[in-house]
Design a protein around this motif. Structure first.
Motif, mmCIF file in Angstrom:
data_model
loop_
_atom_site.group_PDB
_atom_site.id
_atom_site.type_symbol
_atom_site.label_atom_id
_atom_site.label_comp_id
_atom_site.label_asym_id
_atom_site.label_seq_id
_atom_site.Cartn_x
_atom_site.Cartn_y
_atom_site.Cartn_z
ATOM 1 N N LEU A 27 3.646 19.196 -61.938
ATOM 2 C CA LEU A 27 3.531 17.943 -61.188
ATOM 3 C C LEU A 27 2.872 18.171 -59.828
ATOM 4 N N TRP A 28 3.159 19.316 -59.184
ATOM 5 C CA TRP A 28 2.478 19.643 -57.922
ATOM 6 C C TRP A 28 0.974 19.790 -58.136
ATOM 7 N N LEU A 29 0.576 20.418 -59.247
ATOM 8 C CA LEU A 29 -0.862 20.538 -59.546
ATOM 9 C C LEU A 29 -1.495 19.162 -59.725
ATOM 10 N N PHE A 30 -0.804 18.280 -60.445
ATOM 11 C CA PHE A 30 -1.302 16.920 -60.643
ATOM 12 C C PHE A 30 -1.444 16.196 -59.307
ATOM 13 N N ILE A 31 -0.416 16.291 -58.466
ATOM 14 C CA ILE A 31 -0.450 15.624 -57.157
ATOM 15 C C ILE A 31 -1.589 16.175 -56.309
ATOM 16 N N ALA A 32 -1.750 17.499 -56.294
ATOM 17 C CA ALA A 32 -2.819 18.113 -55.505
ATOM 18 C C ALA A 32 -4.198 17.685 -56.014
ATOM 19 N N ALA A 33 -4.384 17.680 -57.327
ATOM 20 C CA ALA A 33 -5.678 17.272 -57.889
ATOM 21 C C ALA A 33 -5.976 15.812 -57.558
ATOM 22 N N CYS A 34 -4.972 14.971 -57.639
ATOM 23 C CA CYS A 34 -5.174 13.555 -57.292
ATOM 24 C C CYS A 34 -5.508 13.398 -55.810
ATOM 25 N N ALA A 35 -4.860 14.187 -54.958
ATOM 26 C CA ALA A 35 -5.158 14.133 -53.524
ATOM 27 C C ALA A 35 -6.587 14.589 -53.246
ATOM 28 N N VAL A 36 -7.011 15.662 -53.906
ATOM 29 C CA VAL A 36 -8.400 16.136 -53.737
ATOM 30 C C VAL A 36 -9.372 15.056 -54.185
ATOM 31 N N ARG A 37 -9.102 14.459 -55.339
ATOM 32 C CA ARG A 37 -10.000 13.420 -55.863
ATOM 33 C C ARG A 37 -10.051 12.228 -54.911
ATOM 34 N N ARG A 38 -8.915 11.892 -54.316
ATOM 35 C CA ARG A 38 -8.841 10.717 -53.445
ATOM 36 C C ARG A 38 -9.463 10.962 -52.071
ATOM 37 N N PHE A 39 -9.095 12.089 -51.450
ATOM 38 C CA PHE A 39 -9.492 12.301 -50.060
ATOM 39 C C PHE A 39 -10.775 13.120 -49.898
ATOM 40 N N ALA A 40 -11.026 14.070 -50.774
ATOM 41 C CA ALA A 40 -12.264 14.846 -50.688
ATOM 42 C C ALA A 40 -13.399 14.123 -51.393
ATOM 43 N N VAL A 50 -11.882 18.474 -61.241
ATOM 44 C CA VAL A 50 -10.648 18.007 -60.603
ATOM 45 C C VAL A 50 -9.926 17.027 -61.518
ATOM 46 N N SER A 51 -10.656 16.143 -62.156
ATOM 47 C CA SER A 51 -10.045 15.183 -63.086
ATOM 48 C C SER A 51 -9.446 15.895 -64.292
ATOM 49 N N ALA A 52 -10.124 16.906 -64.796
ATOM 50 C CA ALA A 52 -9.602 17.670 -65.935
ATOM 51 C C ALA A 52 -8.325 18.413 -65.555
ATOM 52 N N VAL A 53 -8.294 18.978 -64.360
ATOM 53 C CA VAL A 53 -7.085 19.663 -63.890
ATOM 54 C C VAL A 53 -5.934 18.668 -63.760
ATOM 55 N N ALA A 54 -6.218 17.511 -63.200
ATOM 56 C CA ALA A 54 -5.176 16.485 -63.050
ATOM 57 C C ALA A 54 -4.639 16.055 -64.409
ATOM 58 N N THR A 55 -5.523 15.813 -65.351
ATOM 59 C CA THR A 55 -5.105 15.375 -66.688
ATOM 60 C C THR A 55 -4.311 16.462 -67.402
ATOM 61 N N ALA A 56 -4.791 17.696 -67.338
ATOM 62 C CA ALA A 56 -4.088 18.808 -67.994
ATOM 63 C C ALA A 56 -2.709 19.030 -67.375
ATOM 64 N N ALA A 57 -2.626 18.960 -66.052
ATOM 65 C CA ALA A 57 -1.341 19.160 -65.378
ATOM 66 C C ALA A 57 -0.357 18.049 -65.740
#
Length: 94
Positions: A27-40, A50-57
């Motif tokens: 869940l931390w990986l998902f949250i981090a990937a979503c934050a990167v996608r949103r803010f970066a 980043v989307s693939a990491v979020a989905t896999a996590a």
């Protein structure tokens, strides 16, 4: 009715009601990937990674909840999230 609700929400090992828990690694990986996608706001291949990491996590978290959730509510939550991930992937592929 009260007994059914207790069965659905209580962790049998502790006797406590569990609806949410502190996030695990997936869940931390998902949250981090979503934050990167949103803010970066990456674009191109970086956004796809980043989307693939979020989905896999998220799928990893959902499968873990289905298999090891502390109560039926958590296992059902995992199943619903896993189904949502599967539908999201299917709609992107088709």
């Amino acid at each position: 009715m009260r007994r059914a609700l207790r069965w659905f929400f209580v962790d049998p090992s502790t006797g406590r009601v569990v609806i949410a828990q502190f996030p695990n690694v997936a869940l931390w990986l998902f949250i981090a990937a979503c934050a990167v996608r949103r803010f970066a706001d990456p674009s191109g291949k970086a956004r796809a990674v980043v989307s693939a990491v979020a989905t896999a996590a998220l799928a990893w978290w959902a499968i873990d909840e289905c298999l090891r959730g502390v109560n039926p509510f958590r296992r059902l939550l995992g199943a619903v999230v896993l189904a949502s991930v599967a539908v999201g992937l299917a709609t992107r592929v088709l």
